[in-house]
Design a protein around this motif. Structure first.
Motif, PDB file in Angstrom:
ATOM      1  N   ALA A 187       0.749  -1.395   0.180  1.00 45.16           N
ATOM      2  CA  ALA A 187       0.111   0.072  -0.159  1.00 45.16           C
ATOM      3  C   ALA A 187       0.766   1.217  -0.120  1.00 45.16           C
ATOM      4  CB  ALA A 187      -1.000   0.157   1.238  1.00 45.16           C
ATOM      5  N   LEU A 188       2.095   1.236   0.408  1.00 45.51           N
ATOM      6  CA  LEU A 188       2.935   2.229   0.362  1.00 45.51           C
ATOM      7  C   LEU A 188       3.336   2.811  -0.786  1.00 45.51           C
ATOM      8  CD1 LEU A 188       5.155   1.815   3.786  1.00 45.51           C
ATOM      9  CD2 LEU A 188       3.470   3.504   3.376  1.00 45.51           C
ATOM     10  N   LEU A 189       3.412   1.829  -1.798  1.00 44.30           N
ATOM     11  CA  LEU A 189       3.837   1.887  -3.102  1.00 44.30           C
ATOM     12  C   LEU A 189       3.334   3.244  -3.936  1.00 44.30           C
ATOM     13  CD1 LEU A 189       5.009  -1.700  -4.650  1.00 44.30           C
ATOM     14  CD2 LEU A 189       6.440   0.303  -3.965  1.00 44.30           C
ATOM     15  N   PRO A 190       1.738   3.149  -3.929  1.00 45.81           N
ATOM     16  CA  PRO A 190       1.383   4.355  -4.669  1.00 45.81           C
ATOM     17  C   PRO A 190       1.616   5.628  -3.908  1.00 45.81           C
ATOM     18  CG  PRO A 190      -0.472   2.833  -3.720  1.00 45.81           C
ATOM     19  CD  PRO A 190       1.047   2.193  -3.501  1.00 45.81           C
ATOM     20  N   VAL A 191       1.662   5.416  -2.540  1.00 50.48           N
ATOM     21  CA  VAL A 191       2.042   6.733  -1.667  1.00 50.48           C
ATOM     22  C   VAL A 191       3.056   7.347  -2.005  1.00 50.48           C
ATOM     23  CG1 VAL A 191       2.125   7.574   0.578  1.00 50.48           C
ATOM     24  CG2 VAL A 191       0.475   5.947   0.106  1.00 50.48           C
ATOM     25  N   VAL A 228       9.341  -0.587  -8.985  1.00 48.69           N
ATOM     26  CA  VAL A 228       8.639   0.584  -9.172  1.00 48.69           C
ATOM     27  C   VAL A 228       9.581   1.865  -8.953  1.00 48.69           C
ATOM     28  CG1 VAL A 228       6.914   2.157  -8.178  1.00 48.69           C
ATOM     29  CG2 VAL A 228       6.378  -0.099  -8.811  1.00 48.69           C
ATOM     30  N   THR A 229      10.521   1.719  -7.795  1.00 46.82           N
ATOM     31  CA  THR A 229      11.462   2.884  -7.553  1.00 46.82           C
ATOM     32  C   THR A 229      12.625   2.967  -8.650  1.00 46.82           C
ATOM     33  OG1 THR A 229      11.139   2.478  -5.326  1.00 46.82           O
ATOM     34  CG2 THR A 229      13.030   3.649  -5.740  1.00 46.82           C
ATOM     35  N   LEU A 230      12.831   1.947  -9.022  1.00 48.46           N
ATOM     36  CA  LEU A 230      14.100   2.185 -10.063  1.00 48.46           C
ATOM     37  C   LEU A 230      13.408   2.661 -11.405  1.00 48.46           C
ATOM     38  CD1 LEU A 230      15.794  -1.338  -9.840  1.00 48.46           C
ATOM     39  CD2 LEU A 230      16.752   0.863  -9.550  1.00 48.46           C
ATOM     40  N   PHE A 231      12.073   2.294 -11.783  1.00 47.42           N
ATOM     41  CA  PHE A 231      11.615   2.873 -12.890  1.00 47.42           C
ATOM     42  C   PHE A 231      11.542   4.265 -12.639  1.00 47.42           C
ATOM     43  CE2 PHE A 231       9.149  -1.301 -14.067  1.00 47.42           C
ATOM     44  CZ  PHE A 231      10.450  -1.988 -14.687  1.00 47.42           C
ATOM     45  N   VAL A 254      16.496  -5.559 -12.221  1.00 50.42           N
ATOM     46  CA  VAL A 254      14.935  -5.930 -12.614  1.00 50.42           C
ATOM     47  C   VAL A 254      15.286  -7.465 -13.411  1.00 50.42           C
ATOM     48  CG1 VAL A 254      12.808  -5.741 -13.734  1.00 50.42           C
ATOM     49  CG2 VAL A 254      14.085  -3.917 -12.640  1.00 50.42           C
ATOM     50  N   GLY A 255      16.222  -7.590 -14.643  1.00 49.84           N
ATOM     51  CA  GLY A 255      16.237  -8.713 -15.107  1.00 49.84           C
ATOM     52  C   GLY A 255      16.493  -9.838 -14.079  1.00 49.84           C
ATOM     53  N   LEU A 276      18.918   3.098  -2.836  1.00 49.57           N
ATOM     54  CA  LEU A 276      17.820   3.685  -3.664  1.00 49.57           C
ATOM     55  C   LEU A 276      16.969   5.035  -2.510  1.00 49.57           C
ATOM     56  CD1 LEU A 276      15.832   0.553  -4.748  1.00 49.57           C
ATOM     57  CD2 LEU A 276      16.895   2.245  -6.001  1.00 49.57           C
ATOM     58  N   VAL A 277      17.389   4.710  -1.342  1.00 43.68           N
ATOM     59  CA  VAL A 277      17.054   5.636  -0.527  1.00 43.68           C
ATOM     60  C   VAL A 277      17.804   7.035  -0.682  1.00 43.68           C
ATOM     61  CG1 VAL A 277      16.821   6.639   1.973  1.00 43.68           C
ATOM     62  CG2 VAL A 277      16.242   4.166   1.388  1.00 43.68           C
ATOM     63  N   VAL A 278      19.135   6.797  -0.896  1.00 43.21           N
ATOM     64  CA  VAL A 278      20.195   8.119  -1.282  1.00 43.21           C
ATOM     65  C   VAL A 278      19.579   8.701  -2.442  1.00 43.21           C
ATOM     66  CG1 VAL A 278      22.395   8.948  -1.638  1.00 43.21           C
ATOM     67  CG2 VAL A 278      21.804   7.013  -0.112  1.00 43.21           C
TER      68      VAL A 278
END
Length: 205
Positions: free
Chosen positions: A15-19, A77-80, A103-104, A142-144
């Motif tokens: 649920a946090l992803l779309p947020v 999703v974050t990488l995209f 992703v691959g 990814l956070v950075v």
């Protein structure tokens, strides 16, 4: 089906992803910090749900299915988003290549695990230490990158640190992928036609 606490945490992570996506693109001051916090919170639930499931003996088939799906969705999703926010410079090219590798690898290893499960050998490709190290490195990177995705001049060094960490995560991704492939190689190397699939076993039953 009764949903336990670890599975609720996994659902919360989904649920946090779309947020996170919404906050990432909203034009308000500090949106990048907010998006990074949301992503970090999702990463914490990734560790916490697994810990609670083991500690409280609250594992479930649904939770075991959903947890890796949530992890892969969160990373992909974050990488995209990060790739889409880059221009066509060398930094963007490196980001795109590294993201494609990560992703691959996730798609390939998921397919490998599914096939190994089909022939009753899923334990052969269980998560190894190198895979866990890759995950930690990936999450920190990814956070950075979310935090500094706009590449402000005063924070450019921190952004490059995030890029470097993601490249290291990409290298670990290839390394861990080779580890899983090597573990599964005896089954892959043998005549696959001699190994009955689950469907074939059902037909024979």
């Amino acid at each position: 089906m009764r949903i336990n606490l670890p599975t609720w945490l996994t659902l919360f992570r989904v649920a946090l992803l779309p947020v996170m996506v919404l906050v990432f693109y909203l034009p308000f001051h500090g949106h990048n910090i907010t998006a990074a916090i949301v992503f970090a919170l999702a990463g914490i639930t990734d560790w916490l749900d697994g810990y609670l499931a083991r500690r409280l003996n609250m594992t479930s088939k649904f939770g075991a299915f959903l947890d890796p799906v949530a992890d892969k969705l969160m990373v992909a999703v974050t990488l995209f988003m990060l790739v889409a926010s880059h221009r066509g410079d060398w930094s963007g090219i490196v980001m795109a290549i590294t993201s494609a590798i990560i992703v691959g690898r996730e798609i390939s290893i998921s397919a490998l695990r599914e096939w190994m499960a089909e022939i009753g050998m899923r334990a052969t490709v269980r998560v190894a230490f190198i895979g866990k190290l890759k995950t930690v490195m990936q999450m920190v990177a990814l956070v950075v990158l979310i935090l500094q995705h706009e590449k402000e001049a005063e924070a450019l060094r921190l952004y490059h640190i995030g890029e470097g960490l993601l490249v290291v995560a990409g290298v670990l991704t290839i390394w861990s992928g080779m580890h899983y492939l090597r573990a599964a190689w005896p089954a892959l190397h043998d005549d696959a036609s001699a190994i009955p699939t689950a469907a074939e076993q059902d037909r024979k039953a």
